[in-house]
Scaffold this active site. Structure first.
Site, PDB file in Angstrom:
ATOM      1  N   HIS A 117      -1.318  -1.412  -3.884  1.00 42.31           N
ATOM      2  CA  HIS A 117      -2.756  -1.240  -3.392  1.00 42.31           C
ATOM      3  C   HIS A 117      -2.696   0.598  -3.206  1.00 42.31           C
ATOM      4  O   HIS A 117      -2.005   1.077  -2.607  1.00 42.31           O
ATOM      5  CB  HIS A 117      -2.684  -1.791  -2.062  1.00 42.31           C
ATOM      6  CG  HIS A 117      -3.888  -1.734  -1.138  1.00 42.31           C
ATOM      7  ND1 HIS A 117      -5.019  -2.567  -1.544  1.00 42.31           N
ATOM      8  CD2 HIS A 117      -4.138  -0.942  -0.297  1.00 42.31           C
ATOM      9  CE1 HIS A 117      -5.940  -2.412  -0.590  1.00 42.31           C
ATOM     10  NE2 HIS A 117      -5.512  -1.439   0.186  1.00 42.31           N
TER      11      HIS A 117
ATOM     12  N   MET B 209     -12.409   3.908  -0.093  1.00 33.88           N
ATOM     13  CA  MET B 209     -12.952   4.042   1.222  1.00 33.88           C
ATOM     14  C   MET B 209     -13.689   5.430   1.221  1.00 33.88           C
ATOM     15  O   MET B 209     -13.285   6.390   1.710  1.00 33.88           O
ATOM     16  CB  MET B 209     -11.778   4.073   2.393  1.00 33.88           C
ATOM     17  CG  MET B 209     -11.412   2.545   2.733  1.00 33.88           C
ATOM     18  SD  MET B 209      -9.865   2.616   3.227  1.00 33.88           S
ATOM     19  CE  MET B 209      -8.782   2.791   1.909  1.00 33.88           C
TER      20      MET B 209
ATOM     21  N   ASP C 261      -5.188   3.453  -1.778  1.00 34.86           N
ATOM     22  CA  ASP C 261      -5.852   3.745  -0.762  1.00 34.86           C
ATOM     23  C   ASP C 261      -6.687   4.882  -1.028  1.00 34.86           C
ATOM     24  O   ASP C 261      -5.937   5.905  -0.785  1.00 34.86           O
ATOM     25  CB  ASP C 261      -5.299   3.500   0.748  1.00 34.86           C
ATOM     26  CG  ASP C 261      -5.067   2.334   1.176  1.00 34.86           C
ATOM     27  OD1 ASP C 261      -6.151   1.420   1.198  1.00 34.86           O
ATOM     28  OD2 ASP C 261      -4.018   1.812   1.590  1.00 34.86           O
TER      29      ASP C 261
ATOM     30  N   MET D 225      -9.405   7.748   0.058  1.00 37.14           N
ATOM     31  CA  MET D 225     -10.119   7.900   1.262  1.00 37.14           C
ATOM     32  C   MET D 225     -10.826   9.641   1.059  1.00 37.14           C
ATOM     33  O   MET D 225      -9.990  10.329   0.483  1.00 37.14           O
ATOM     34  CB  MET D 225      -9.261   8.020   2.544  1.00 37.14           C
ATOM     35  CG  MET D 225      -8.715   6.814   2.872  1.00 37.14           C
ATOM     36  SD  MET D 225      -7.804   6.634   4.489  1.00 37.14           S
ATOM     37  CE  MET D 225      -6.829   5.118   4.328  1.00 37.14           C
TER      38      MET D 225
ATOM     39  N   ASP E 297      -6.235  -6.899   4.796  1.00 39.13           N
ATOM     40  CA  ASP E 297      -5.861  -5.606   4.813  1.00 39.13           C
ATOM     41  C   ASP E 297      -5.840  -4.722   6.309  1.00 39.13           C
ATOM     42  O   ASP E 297      -6.902  -4.692   6.781  1.00 39.13           O
ATOM     43  CB  ASP E 297      -6.547  -4.525   3.874  1.00 39.13           C
ATOM     44  CG  ASP E 297      -5.809  -3.034   3.560  1.00 39.13           C
ATOM     45  OD1 ASP E 297      -4.902  -2.978   4.071  1.00 39.13           O
ATOM     46  OD2 ASP E 297      -6.772  -2.233   3.087  1.00 39.13           O
TER      47      ASP E 297
ATOM     48  N   HIS F  20      -8.701   0.548  -3.450  1.00 40.98           N
ATOM     49  CA  HIS F  20      -9.606   0.298  -2.358  1.00 40.98           C
ATOM     50  C   HIS F  20     -10.131   1.502  -1.957  1.00 40.98           C
ATOM     51  O   HIS F  20      -9.629   2.451  -1.534  1.00 40.98           O
ATOM     52  CB  HIS F  20      -8.549  -0.215  -1.102  1.00 40.98           C
ATOM     53  CG  HIS F  20      -9.235  -0.339   0.019  1.00 40.98           C
ATOM     54  ND1 HIS F  20      -8.413  -0.364   1.270  1.00 40.98           N
ATOM     55  CD2 HIS F  20     -10.477  -0.418   0.212  1.00 40.98           C
ATOM     56  CE1 HIS F  20      -9.401  -0.707   2.280  1.00 40.98           C
ATOM     57  NE2 HIS F  20     -10.866  -0.678   1.584  1.00 40.98           N
TER      58      HIS F  20
ATOM     59  N   SER G 294       1.029  -1.197   0.104  1.00 40.65           N
ATOM     60  CA  SER G 294       0.048  -0.041  -0.064  1.00 40.65           C
ATOM     61  C   SER G 294       0.748   1.213  -0.051  1.00 40.65           C
ATOM     62  O   SER G 294       1.650   1.602   1.009  1.00 40.65           O
ATOM     63  CB  SER G 294      -0.864  -0.031   1.180  1.00 40.65           C
ATOM     64  OG  SER G 294      -1.405   1.162   1.423  1.00 40.65           O
TER      65      SER G 294
ATOM     66  N   GLY H  52      -2.446  -4.147   9.425  1.00 41.10           N
ATOM     67  CA  GLY H  52      -1.527  -4.750  10.272  1.00 41.10           C
ATOM     68  C   GLY H  52      -0.854  -6.151   9.835  1.00 41.10           C
ATOM     69  O   GLY H  52      -0.524  -6.883  10.743  1.00 41.10           O
TER      70      GLY H  52
ATOM     71  N   MET I  59     -11.201  -6.429   6.429  1.00 40.36           N
ATOM     72  CA  MET I  59     -10.234  -5.492   7.041  1.00 40.36           C
ATOM     73  C   MET I  59     -10.062  -6.162   8.209  1.00 40.36           C
ATOM     74  O   MET I  59     -10.828  -6.406   8.861  1.00 40.36           O
ATOM     75  CB  MET I  59     -11.239  -4.079   6.947  1.00 40.36           C
ATOM     76  CG  MET I  59     -11.393  -3.227   5.769  1.00 40.36           C
ATOM     77  SD  MET I  59      -9.836  -2.808   4.917  1.00 40.36           S
ATOM     78  CE  MET I  59      -9.078  -1.976   6.185  1.00 40.36           C
TER      79      MET I  59
HETATM   80  C1  DX5 Z   1      -6.157   1.262   5.896  1.00 41.11           C
HETATM   81  C2  DX5 Z   1      -5.675   0.822   4.523  1.00 41.11           C
HETATM   82  C3  DX5 Z   1      -4.673   0.145   4.497  1.00 41.11           C
HETATM   83  C4  DX5 Z   1      -3.463   0.499   5.217  1.00 41.11           C
HETATM   84  C5  DX5 Z   1      -2.511  -0.649   5.442  1.00 41.11           C
HETATM   85  O1  DX5 Z   1      -7.364   1.995   6.034  1.00 41.11           O
HETATM   86  O2  DX5 Z   1      -6.787   0.404   3.825  1.00 41.11           O
HETATM   87  O3  DX5 Z   1      -4.420  -0.135   3.102  1.00 41.11           O
HETATM   88  O4  DX5 Z   1      -2.423   1.197   4.257  1.00 41.11           O
HETATM   89  O5  DX5 Z   1      -1.531  -0.252   6.130  1.00 41.11           O
HETATM   90  P1  DX5 Z   1      -0.816  -1.321   7.241  1.00 41.11           P
HETATM   91  O6  DX5 Z   1      -0.008  -2.474   6.468  1.00 41.11           O
HETATM   92  O7  DX5 Z   1       0.371  -0.193   7.810  1.00 41.11           O
HETATM   93  O8  DX5 Z   1      -1.821  -1.665   8.371  1.00 41.11           O
HETATM   94 ZN    ZN Z   2      -6.420  -0.545   1.947  1.00 42.03          ZN
END
Ligand code: DX5
Ligand code: ZN
Length: 215
Positions: free
Chosen positions: A36, A71, A38, A40, A176, A69, A11, A178, A141
């Protein structure tokens, strides 16, 4: 050992945004074939990142598989934009579509893009079971969406097992939030085959070694 059945999707939320060209090259040289993205909107999640304008720019620089992704609220209003800027897979949140879910799936398919459906940690996976045979990927998630660098929520593992048990064999099961070398083992054991990783791979000294440790 490289496990060819597992896909790693780094990501770029954890990458250096002032040097995305270099960051994408690093991914290209690694064992990861996806990136990936993200997206938002500050409404669906309490954070704002980037949109189709940036994706269009990086599309010109990279042949990686673009895993978007979304969001965002009202994803149906933006599918066309994300299809046209060069995403390969468009993944939306069930919580943002609910009774419009089938329409959004069809909208994405009409642009000849792969379709993903996502759920947040508190959403019951049974609510999306009826879409399993209509999508290419289900994303479970394992953190509250919004930020990278959060702690993996292991109570989500049974949801991965549920998808593995009830979805068609060829479905992609993405996880996705942690993901590191320890949590990767747990999610793979539960049935995941696409692992997103932000902090763990981008904060590592050697991105490719970190990617390999997830395979
Ligand atoms: C969180 C994102 C993830 C994030 C993951 O909302 O959707 O894709 O970038 O980051 P890590 O791997 O650090 O949890
Ligand atoms: Zn993501």
């Amino acid at each position: 050992m490289i496990n060819k059945n597992i896909i790693i999707s780094p990501s770029i939320l954890s990458a250096d945004f002032s040097n995305l060209d270099y960051e994408l090259k690093k991914i290209e040289k690694s064992n990861a074939k996806w990136v990936h993205l993200d997206i938002m909107d500050g409404h669906f999640v309490p954070n704002i990142t980037f949109g189709s304008t940036l994706i269009k720019c990086i599309r010109e620089k990279s042949n990686l598989f673009f895993d978007a992704h979304l969001m965002i609220e009202n994803p149906h209003k933006y599918i066309e934009k994300f299809a046209q800027c060069g995403c390969d897979l468009i993944n939306f949140h069930y919580e943002a579509t609910k009774d419009k879910t089938s329409d959004v799936i069809n909208q994405i398919k009409n642009f000849n893009k792969k379709v993903g459906i996502s759920i947040k940690p508190q959403t019951n996976v049974k609510l999306i079971e009826k879409y399993f045979d209509k999508v290419d990927m289900v994303l479970i998630m394992t953190v509250e969406p919004g930020f990278s660098g959060q702690k993996f929520m292991d109570f989500c593992l049974p949801k991965i097992e549920f998808v593995k048990k009830h979805a068609p064999n060829n479905i992609l099961i993405q996880v996705d939030g942690g993901i590191n070398d320890k949590t990767a083992r747990l999610v793979k054991q539960a049935g995941a085959n696409v692992l997103v990783s932000g902090n763990f791979v981008f904060k590592a000294k050697d991105l490719n070694l970190a990617v390999k440790s997830l395979l």
